[in-house]
Write a protein that holds these residues in place. Structure first.
Motif, short mmCIF file in Angstrom:
data_model
loop_
_atom_site.label_atom_id
_atom_site.label_comp_id
_atom_site.label_asym_id
_atom_site.label_seq_id
_atom_site.Cartn_x
_atom_site.Cartn_y
_atom_site.Cartn_z
N ALA A 9 -1.99 1.61 6.09
CA ALA A 9 -2.65 0.33 5.85
C ALA A 9 -2.85 -0.38 7.19
N THR A 63 -2.88 1.99 -5.34
CA THR A 63 -3.79 1.48 -4.31
C THR A 63 -4.19 0.05 -4.62
N HIS A 123 -9.82 -2.37 1.13
CA HIS A 123 -8.57 -2.05 1.82
C HIS A 123 -8.90 -1.42 3.15
N ARG A 181 -1.61 -2.28 -3.74
CA ARG A 181 -1.28 -2.21 -2.30
C ARG A 181 0.14 -1.74 -2.06
#
Length: 190
Positions: A188, A135, A166, A138
């Protein structure tokens, strides 16, 4: 190119630790207090069948490697045992579970290589420390969360401290079972 999919059982307060009760966590086994129905089982089945490989942290890998070789005889168990499994560890000396490989080196580089070579999704289950690292880098393309109506108040959380916020986009939600268990799928948003 494959997607990196994080799949987790999670409490309302974000705890993902020991949903099945096989670890030395005093609040473990919480997921089995709820009926997730045929819809919940189908969600997990389709998720696994869409995966080309699994990416696991050492602790989750060791637990899976102890349990899954004894669970053969159905399509789910056969897939878990036969599919390629990659375990991220700097301490593991051997990975003896069928089709397992230890990954070392730069995490972003190794995951990038896997995303290029794996056909189907690269599925991550459990593996709290690994998920938090993925995480932060990314690298996660999708989060598939099965959220249970319980507040545990303690335990490893899915999302730890990160260097930046995020943004995520909810792409699917479903109620599975009559106990208030929901599946949430996020990608995302950035």
């Amino acid at each position: 190119m494959s997607k990196l999919v994080v799949s987790e059982f999670m409490s309302l307060d974000g705890v993902m630790e020991d949903p099945g009760g096989g670890e030395p966590f005093e609040r473990g086994g919480w997921a089995f207090k709820f009926e997730r129905s045929a819809d919940g089982n189908r969600f997990k089945y389709e998720e696994l069948m869409d995966a080309g490989a699994m990416l696991l942290g050492r602790v989750t890998y060791e637990g899976f490697a102890q349990a899954w070789p004894n669970m053969r005889g159905d399509e789910f168990g056969e897939k878990m045992n036969s599919m390629p499994k990659y375990v991220v560890s700097s301490t593991l000396q051997s990975a003896d579970w069928e089709n397992s490989t230890i990954l070392t080196g730069n995490l972003a580089d190794r995951v990038g290589e896997l995303k290029q070579s794996v056909e189907g999704n690269l599925l991550v289950a459990g593996s709290a420390q690994l998920v938090q690292a993925l995480t932060a880098l990314r690298l996660v393309d999708e989060y598939r969360l099965m959220v249970y109506p319980i507040v545990l108040g303690a335990g490893k959380r899915l999302f730890g401290e990160t260097g930046a916020a995020h943004m995520l986009k909810l792409t699917d939600v479903a109620s599975v079972g009559e106990a208030g268990v929901f599946t949430l799928t996020y990608t995302a948003a950035e």
